[in-house]
Write a protein that holds these residues in place. Sequence first.
Motif, PDB file in Angstrom:
ATOM      1  N   ASN A 120      -1.279   4.587   7.044  1.00 20.11           N
ATOM      2  CA  ASN A 120      -0.558   3.378   6.661  1.00 20.11           C
ATOM      3  C   ASN A 120       0.814   3.317   7.343  1.00 20.11           C
ATOM      4  O   ASN A 120       1.222   2.273   7.840  1.00 20.11           O
ATOM      5  CB  ASN A 120      -0.401   3.337   5.138  1.00 20.11           C
TER       6      ASN A 120
ATOM      7  N   GLN B 269      -6.623  13.055   0.547  1.00 19.82           N
ATOM      8  CA  GLN B 269      -6.933  11.673   0.914  1.00 19.82           C
ATOM      9  C   GLN B 269      -5.667  10.819   0.869  1.00 19.82           C
ATOM     10  O   GLN B 269      -5.455   9.963   1.720  1.00 19.82           O
ATOM     11  CB  GLN B 269      -7.979  11.093  -0.035  1.00 19.82           C
TER      12      GLN B 269
ATOM     13  N   ASN C 290       0.829  -1.206   0.000  1.00 20.74           N
ATOM     14  CA  ASN C 290       0.000   0.000   0.000  1.00 20.74           C
ATOM     15  C   ASN C 290       0.862   1.255   0.000  1.00 20.74           C
ATOM     16  O   ASN C 290       0.561   2.228  -0.704  1.00 20.74           O
ATOM     17  CB  ASN C 290      -0.945   0.016   1.197  1.00 20.74           C
TER      18      ASN C 290
ATOM     19  N   GLN D 148      -4.076   8.737   3.968  1.00 22.50           N
ATOM     20  CA  GLN D 148      -3.823   7.298   3.866  1.00 22.50           C
ATOM     21  C   GLN D 148      -2.350   6.981   4.103  1.00 22.50           C
ATOM     22  O   GLN D 148      -2.024   5.979   4.736  1.00 22.50           O
ATOM     23  CB  GLN D 148      -4.263   6.771   2.504  1.00 22.50           C
TER      24      GLN D 148
END
Length: 143
Positions: free
Chosen positions: A132, A124, A99, A128
Motif C-alpha cells: 500500500n 499479511q 487503507n 499489505q
Amino acid sequence: MRRLLIATALLLVAPLVAAQAYKWKDASGTVHYSDAPPPQGTQYSKISTNGAVEPLAAPAPASSTGTTTESRPKPAASQLPVADTPENRAKLCATLKSNMETLNSAGPVVLQEGGQQKVMNADQRKQQQATNQAQYQQYCSGS
C-alpha cells in the motif's frame, strides 16, 4: 447529546457505503445483484461498492464477433483497467490513505477470501502495508 447520536448514526452507516455486493445470472438469464452470496454452485462476481454514483471508468464496447462472453471467464473488477484521470487518481489516493489508516490501526483487519472472511495475520498486514505504501508513493506522492 444530539451530536453524539448523530456521530453514532454516521459511524453505523459508514460500512454500508463501502459494502460488498454480488452479481449473477439465473437460469433464465436475469441478472441479480445482492448483498448476500447467490445459491451454492452459481457462478458470480463480487462487486465492491464505494457509494459513488458514476462509474470509475467507461464501460467497454460490446463485442461484434457474435461470440458470447458467458463461456469465457470474466476478469475481476480489480483487474479491469481504469483511466488515469485526476478524478480517478484522487479516488485511488483516498482509498490508499484509508487503507493505510486501517492497516496501521490496532484493530483486526478482515480479508474476503473465496467467499469467507479471515482475519489478517501480522505477516499479511506487514505485506499489505508495504504494498500500500509503495502504491501511495508511486501514484500519490506528486499530487
